[in-house]
Design a protein around this motif. Structure first.
Motif, PDB file in Angstrom:
ATOM      1  N   LYS A   1      77.880  69.121 192.472  1.00  0.00           N
ATOM      2  CA  LYS A   1      79.046  68.645 191.846  1.00  0.00           C
ATOM      3  C   LYS A   1      78.357  67.768 190.681  1.00  0.00           C
ATOM      4  O   LYS A   1      78.787  67.690 189.571  1.00  0.00           O
ATOM      5  CB  LYS A   1      79.722  67.650 192.745  1.00  0.00           C
ATOM      6  CG  LYS A   1      80.482  68.026 193.794  1.00  0.00           C
ATOM      7  CD  LYS A   1      81.129  67.051 194.472  1.00  0.00           C
ATOM      8  CE  LYS A   1      82.138  67.916 195.665  1.00  0.00           C
ATOM      9  NZ  LYS A   1      83.620  67.397 195.118  1.00  0.00           N
ATOM     10  N   TYR A   2      77.079  67.011 191.047  1.00  0.00           N
ATOM     11  CA  TYR A   2      76.296  66.364 190.262  1.00  0.00           C
ATOM     12  C   TYR A   2      75.695  67.101 188.865  1.00  0.00           C
ATOM     13  O   TYR A   2      76.207  66.776 187.639  1.00  0.00           O
ATOM     14  CB  TYR A   2      75.082  65.650 190.682  1.00  0.00           C
ATOM     15  CG  TYR A   2      74.283  64.711 190.002  1.00  0.00           C
ATOM     16  CD1 TYR A   2      74.644  63.521 189.521  1.00  0.00           C
ATOM     17  CD2 TYR A   2      73.245  65.372 189.185  1.00  0.00           C
ATOM     18  CE1 TYR A   2      74.076  62.716 188.714  1.00  0.00           C
ATOM     19  CE2 TYR A   2      72.275  64.455 188.526  1.00  0.00           C
ATOM     20  CZ  TYR A   2      72.901  63.264 188.138  1.00  0.00           C
ATOM     21  OH  TYR A   2      72.107  62.376 187.276  1.00  0.00           O
ATOM     22  N   GLU A   3      75.334  68.300 189.093  1.00  0.00           N
ATOM     23  CA  GLU A   3      74.856  69.109 188.129  1.00  0.00           C
ATOM     24  C   GLU A   3      76.021  69.482 187.216  1.00  0.00           C
ATOM     25  O   GLU A   3      76.141  69.605 185.790  1.00  0.00           O
ATOM     26  CB  GLU A   3      74.268  70.248 188.659  1.00  0.00           C
ATOM     27  CG  GLU A   3      72.755  70.222 189.421  1.00  0.00           C
ATOM     28  CD  GLU A   3      72.479  71.420 189.951  1.00  0.00           C
ATOM     29  OE1 GLU A   3      73.035  72.348 190.179  1.00  0.00           O
ATOM     30  OE2 GLU A   3      71.316  71.286 190.316  1.00  0.00           O
ATOM     31  N   TYR A   4      77.095  70.003 187.732  1.00  0.00           N
ATOM     32  CA  TYR A   4      78.265  70.302 186.903  1.00  0.00           C
ATOM     33  C   TYR A   4      78.801  69.156 186.141  1.00  0.00           C
ATOM     34  O   TYR A   4      79.067  69.264 184.942  1.00  0.00           O
ATOM     35  CB  TYR A   4      79.553  70.820 187.953  1.00  0.00           C
ATOM     36  CG  TYR A   4      80.655  71.234 187.033  1.00  0.00           C
ATOM     37  CD1 TYR A   4      80.703  72.324 186.997  1.00  0.00           C
ATOM     38  CD2 TYR A   4      81.698  70.222 186.996  1.00  0.00           C
ATOM     39  CE1 TYR A   4      82.031  72.890 186.397  1.00  0.00           C
ATOM     40  CE2 TYR A   4      82.722  70.654 186.364  1.00  0.00           C
ATOM     41  CZ  TYR A   4      83.015  72.195 186.028  1.00  0.00           C
ATOM     42  OH  TYR A   4      84.032  72.536 185.124  1.00  0.00           O
ATOM     43  N   LEU A   5      78.914  68.076 186.755  1.00  0.00           N
ATOM     44  CA  LEU A   5      79.222  66.702 186.001  1.00  0.00           C
ATOM     45  C   LEU A   5      78.335  66.367 184.849  1.00  0.00           C
ATOM     46  O   LEU A   5      78.723  66.159 183.826  1.00  0.00           O
ATOM     47  CB  LEU A   5      79.589  65.515 186.843  1.00  0.00           C
ATOM     48  CG  LEU A   5      80.639  65.718 187.912  1.00  0.00           C
ATOM     49  CD1 LEU A   5      80.558  64.414 188.653  1.00  0.00           C
ATOM     50  CD2 LEU A   5      81.972  65.550 187.069  1.00  0.00           C
ATOM     51  N   ARG A   6      76.891  66.348 184.923  1.00  0.00           N
ATOM     52  CA  ARG A   6      75.849  66.094 183.911  1.00  0.00           C
ATOM     53  C   ARG A   6      76.070  67.113 183.018  1.00  0.00           C
ATOM     54  O   ARG A   6      76.010  67.059 181.618  1.00  0.00           O
ATOM     55  CB  ARG A   6      74.552  66.280 184.515  1.00  0.00           C
ATOM     56  CG  ARG A   6      74.226  64.987 185.343  1.00  0.00           C
ATOM     57  CD  ARG A   6      74.566  63.521 184.733  1.00  0.00           C
ATOM     58  NE  ARG A   6      73.497  63.355 183.635  1.00  0.00           N
ATOM     59  CZ  ARG A   6      73.871  62.888 182.720  1.00  0.00           C
ATOM     60  NH1 ARG A   6      74.655  61.977 182.457  1.00  0.00           N
ATOM     61  NH2 ARG A   6      72.900  62.618 181.570  1.00  0.00           N
ATOM     62  N   HIS A   7      76.405  68.528 183.369  1.00  0.00           N
ATOM     63  CA  HIS A   7      76.648  69.804 182.294  1.00  0.00           C
ATOM     64  C   HIS A   7      77.850  69.451 181.293  1.00  0.00           C
ATOM     65  O   HIS A   7      77.742  69.463 179.917  1.00  0.00           O
ATOM     66  CB  HIS A   7      76.789  70.879 182.935  1.00  0.00           C
ATOM     67  CG  HIS A   7      76.809  71.982 181.873  1.00  0.00           C
ATOM     68  ND1 HIS A   7      75.755  72.713 181.208  1.00  0.00           N
ATOM     69  CD2 HIS A   7      77.927  72.824 181.438  1.00  0.00           C
ATOM     70  CE1 HIS A   7      76.208  73.746 180.467  1.00  0.00           C
ATOM     71  NE2 HIS A   7      77.635  73.779 180.607  1.00  0.00           N
ATOM     72  N   PHE A   8      79.029  69.036 181.852  1.00  0.00           N
ATOM     73  CA  PHE A   8      80.155  68.932 181.063  1.00  0.00           C
ATOM     74  C   PHE A   8      80.437  67.457 180.637  1.00  0.00           C
ATOM     75  O   PHE A   8      81.249  67.406 179.533  1.00  0.00           O
ATOM     76  CB  PHE A   8      81.529  69.603 181.878  1.00  0.00           C
ATOM     77  CG  PHE A   8      81.477  70.967 181.790  1.00  0.00           C
ATOM     78  CD1 PHE A   8      81.717  71.868 180.728  1.00  0.00           C
ATOM     79  CD2 PHE A   8      80.850  71.538 182.903  1.00  0.00           C
ATOM     80  CE1 PHE A   8      81.807  73.117 180.786  1.00  0.00           C
ATOM     81  CE2 PHE A   8      81.065  73.041 183.356  1.00  0.00           C
ATOM     82  CZ  PHE A   8      81.147  73.898 181.916  1.00  0.00           C
ATOM     83  N   PHE A   9      79.877  66.605 181.176  1.00  0.00           N
ATOM     84  CA  PHE A   9      79.976  65.230 180.686  1.00  0.00           C
ATOM     85  C   PHE A   9      78.630  64.337 180.324  1.00  0.00           C
ATOM     86  O   PHE A   9      78.573  63.328 181.022  1.00  0.00           O
ATOM     87  CB  PHE A   9      81.105  64.349 181.910  1.00  0.00           C
ATOM     88  CG  PHE A   9      82.258  65.075 182.153  1.00  0.00           C
ATOM     89  CD1 PHE A   9      83.411  64.930 181.195  1.00  0.00           C
ATOM     90  CD2 PHE A   9      82.217  66.298 183.089  1.00  0.00           C
ATOM     91  CE1 PHE A   9      84.533  65.635 181.483  1.00  0.00           C
ATOM     92  CE2 PHE A   9      83.408  66.810 183.474  1.00  0.00           C
ATOM     93  CZ  PHE A   9      84.699  66.610 182.425  1.00  0.00           C
ATOM     94  N   PRO A  10      78.130  64.885 179.694  1.00  0.00           N
ATOM     95  CA  PRO A  10      76.784  64.273 179.310  1.00  0.00           C
ATOM     96  C   PRO A  10      76.895  62.775 178.848  1.00  0.00           C
ATOM     97  O   PRO A  10      76.067  62.228 178.920  1.00  0.00           O
ATOM     98  CB  PRO A  10      76.014  65.154 178.392  1.00  0.00           C
ATOM     99  CG  PRO A  10      77.185  65.760 177.851  1.00  0.00           C
ATOM    100  CD  PRO A  10      78.324  66.207 178.784  1.00  0.00           C
ATOM    101  N   PHE A  11      77.915  62.452 178.150  1.00  0.00           N
ATOM    102  CA  PHE A  11      78.468  61.294 177.367  1.00  0.00           C
ATOM    103  C   PHE A  11      78.981  60.472 178.447  1.00  0.00           C
ATOM    104  O   PHE A  11      78.822  59.115 178.063  1.00  0.00           O
ATOM    105  CB  PHE A  11      79.475  61.658 176.468  1.00  0.00           C
ATOM    106  CG  PHE A  11      80.781  62.102 176.873  1.00  0.00           C
ATOM    107  CD1 PHE A  11      81.758  61.639 177.576  1.00  0.00           C
ATOM    108  CD2 PHE A  11      80.865  63.726 176.734  1.00  0.00           C
ATOM    109  CE1 PHE A  11      82.772  62.181 178.011  1.00  0.00           C
ATOM    110  CE2 PHE A  11      81.877  64.324 177.381  1.00  0.00           C
ATOM    111  CZ  PHE A  11      83.004  63.587 178.161  1.00  0.00           C
TER     112      PHE A  11
END
Length: 189
Positions: free
Chosen positions: A110-120
């Motif tokens: 989940k964390y990796e997914y969120l960092r990928h799509f929501f780096p902002f």
């Protein structure tokens, strides 16, 4: 003026991960529109260990080719716009809430997914918790009405588990139904 904060659920609001696909494969076909329960996990009651042996360590947020599952349409763009005026928190629960140890891999994914799509977004605003009512927010966006209890403005993202909630029941609890990210944007911008 103080910025308001928004709690956004991850599963079925930001992304439809592969859990449904894995359940369908395991059970040999499921009509989720006919499912009356609130949790997909209810479909495998009594067979959890058998299911976990096959699927527990699979990434729910990556396709077979290793690429990430796409977020729901317009999600990233709308969250980016909302982030200009609101403090955004992604608040997501465990797939196997009764056994946090089994959830460890899932939380990493989940964390990796969120960092990928929501780096902002500030990664300190990613919250992993089973009971979302323990945290208060100005605005909540979730596919489970009970997760919106501690929010002042409640936005229920339409999903199979909540389609049968009547308009009257939603109004009684001051919940606004939304069907997609463009509707959310219209309400919040």
């Amino acid at each position: 003026m103080e910025r308001k904060n928004i709690m956004i659920d991850m599963d079925e609001v930001i992304v439809k991960g592969r859990f449904t696909e894995f359940l369908d494969e395991f059970l040999g076909g499921v009509d989720f529109e006919e499912l009356n329960g609130f949790f997909r996990q209810d479909l495998i009651k009594g067979r959890e260990e058998e299911f976990k042996k096959i699927y527990a360590f699979k990434n729910l947020y990556k396709k077979e080719d290793g690429s990430f599952v796409d977020p729901l349409s317009n999600c990233v763009e709308v969250v980016k716009r909302l982030n200009q005026d609101y403090d955004i928190y992604i608040v997501t629960s465990y797939v196997w809430k009764e056994n946090v140890i089994d959830a460890a891999h899932d939380l990493k994914y989940k964390y990796e997914y969120l960092r990928h799509f929501f780096p902002f977004l500030d990664c300190n605003n990613f919250i992993f918790i089973s009971d979302k009512s323990k945290i208060k927010f100005d605005i909540g966006i979730d596919d489970r009405a009970k997760n919106l209890i501690s929010c002042k403005k409640k936005l229920l993202f339409t999903e199979f588990r909540n389609k049968k909630i009547s308009r009257e029941d939603l109004e009684k609890d001051n919940i606004i139904r939304v069907n997609n990210w463009l509707e959310l944007q219209e309400i919040l911008m």
